[in-house]
Design an enzyme around this catalytic site. Structure first.
Site, PDB file in Angstrom:
ATOM      1  N   GLY A  57     -15.546  15.599  31.630  1.00 24.85           N
ATOM      2  CA  GLY A  57     -15.659  16.828  30.857  1.00 24.85           C
ATOM      3  C   GLY A  57     -14.712  16.928  29.685  1.00 24.85           C
ATOM      4  CG  HIS A 100     -24.769   6.599  23.022  1.00 23.17           C
ATOM      5  ND1 HIS A 100     -25.037   6.440  24.359  1.00 23.17           N
ATOM      6  CD2 HIS A 100     -24.683   5.356  22.497  1.00 23.17           C
ATOM      7  CE1 HIS A 100     -25.112   5.147  24.633  1.00 23.17           C
ATOM      8  NE2 HIS A 100     -24.899   4.469  23.520  1.00 23.17           N
TER       9      HIS A 100
HETATM   10  C1  GRF Z   1     -18.515  10.052  26.559  1.00 24.03           C
HETATM   11  O1  GRF Z   1     -17.946   8.829  26.237  1.00 24.03           O
HETATM   12  C2  GRF Z   1     -19.872  10.207  25.976  1.00 24.03           C
HETATM   13  O2  GRF Z   1     -20.053   9.527  24.790  1.00 24.03           O
HETATM   14  C3  GRF Z   1     -20.766   9.606  27.039  1.00 24.03           C
HETATM   15  O3  GRF Z   1     -20.149   9.985  28.261  1.00 24.03           O
HETATM   16  C4  GRF Z   1     -18.762  10.190  28.053  1.00 24.03           C
HETATM   17  C5  GRF Z   1     -18.436  11.583  28.564  1.00 24.03           C
HETATM   18  O4  GRF Z   1     -17.076  11.809  28.679  1.00 24.03           O
HETATM   19  N1  GRF Z   1     -22.123  10.082  26.881  1.00 24.03           N
HETATM   20  P1  GRF Z   1     -16.566  13.268  29.107  1.00 24.03           P
HETATM   21  O5  GRF Z   1     -17.157  13.592  30.464  1.00 24.03           O
HETATM   22  O6  GRF Z   1     -16.954  14.241  28.047  1.00 24.03           O
HETATM   23  O7  GRF Z   1     -15.062  13.094  29.193  1.00 24.03           O
END
Ligand code: GRF
Length: 363
Positions: free
Chosen positions: A181, A281
């Site tokens: 998150g 992404h």
């Molecule tokens: C991020 O690296 C995002 O690009 C990918 O999942 C990860 C999520 O990280 N889709 P977080 O849960 O927001 O820390």
């Protein structure tokens, strides 16, 4: 629970047997019926024509709260039952306090089960569906009256009460995530700092103990876990998709933000929020879609990678690109150091692109 408007489930079960002996059919439906609108009335009337009597199993107050969130129901179960019983087409109302109507279905064993057209036979709750199958109940999905729903009614009332602007603190976002998150935090921080004019109305996770839910609760943002179902390949189950759409609509969400949500979304979520679902992404798309994107960039010997915010469509990371940030790959980088550097950029890029999208959508 029993009152002059609420019947005892056992008594209704006995009545069902009486009807059965007389060669008559009992029709059954269940729902919250919190703010009765003409869509409900037409649907109940149609359900009644499918048999000789209609029983409505009404979600009790705790059950509605669990399904729709705090602040619901607007009306108590007693009041909702009294209103329903005033309709000519409703013969009995029973109330259940669990989240699902399984127990009453098992007890009453209706001849026919009617449900509104926002469901499909596949998106019926699996537990309820199993109880219906076990009882040999025929399932009928009835057409919905377009534009008539409790959420639409509530939205209209809120807007009217506030001279068309409502008490909203800005456009309403829902953040869906499965993990840490950190992007959720970055968005929430941008809102707190006043650089992003919006409000996070809801956080949803498919993982019950995900940190994103904990972080949201610490900020007193409604946060719920939704059981993803057992579909293969990271796909969300039909019942989960339906529940998510219901929750988003009940929370009057304008824009859906996927932040580390490890599930593939599809209709009805994609259709209900068409052009209003974003994802971030960790690569410069279209390069390296799917899992472990930064690892792929590292292993390919690239000298730079980055992150992309894009609209979500039916593919995996294929929707229209809305914004990108570049990140260098440095000598000595491993997957961890590179991902951390990408995330720094994500935390800057995501709130910025969300702001631009809100302006473009005039939200
Ligand atoms: C991020 O690296 C995002 O690009 C990918 O999942 C990860 C999520 O990280 N889709 P977080 O849960 O927001 O820390």
């Amino acid at each position: 629970m029993e009152s002059s408007f609420i019947s005892d489930t056992e008594a209704v079960a006995a009545w069902r047997d009486e009807l059965d002996r007389a060669g008559k059919k009992l029709v059954f439906t269940n729902g919250c019926f919190d703010l009765l609108h003409v869509g409900h009335v037409r649907y109940l009337r149609e359900a009644r024509t499918l048999g000789d009597a209609l029983v409505v199993a009404l979600n009790g107050d705790a059950s509605v709260r669990e399904l729709k969130g705090e602040g619901r129901p607007v009306n108590t179960a007693e009041d909702r039952a009294e209103i329903l019983r005033a309709l000519e087409c409703v013969d009995r109302v029973v109330v259940f306090d669990e989240k699902r109507a399984t127990r009453v279905i098992e007890a009453i064993r209706p001849h026919l089960y009617a449900k509104g057209g926002d469901y499909t036979p596949e998106s019926l709750n699996a537990e309820e569906k199993a109880a219906l199958d076990a009882a040999g109940t025929e399932i009928r999905i009835l057409s919905l009256v377009p534009g008539k729903s409790t959420s639409a009614t509530l939205k209209k009332v809120q807007n009217d009460e506030n001279g068309g602007t409502a008490t909203r603190k800005g456009p309403r976002l829902a953040v869906l995530g499965s993990g840490r998150g950190s992007n959720f935090e970055a968005i929430a921080d941008a809102i707190d700092a006043g650089t992003l004019e919006a409000e996070i109305a809801l956080v949803i996770s498919d993982v019950a103990d995900a940190r994103i839910l904990q972080l949201a609760r610490e900020r007193e943002i409604p946060a719920i876990h939704i059981e993803p179902g057992s579909e293969k390949g990271g796909r969300l189950g039909d019942a989960a998709l339906k529940e998510i759409v219901d929750r988003l609509e009940a929370a009057s969400v304008d824009l859906v933000v996927l932040a580390g949500f490890m599930r593939i979304v599809r209709a009805p979520l994609l259709t209900a929020f068409s052009g209003r679902i974003l994802n971030i992404h960790p690569s410069l798309l279209p390069k390296y879609p799917g899992l472990g994107a930064w690892r792929q960039a590292l292993e390919s010997g690239d000298s730079e990678t980055g992150c992309t915010v894009h609209l979500v469509d039916a593919g995996v990371d294929t929707g229209k690109i809305l914004g990108q940030a570049r990140v260098p790959i440095l000598p000595g980088d491993d997957a961890e150091t590179l991902h951390a550097r990408i995330q720094e950029e994500e935390h800057r890029l995501y709130p910025q692109v969300i702001g631009e999208v809100l302006v473009n959508l005039s939200l």
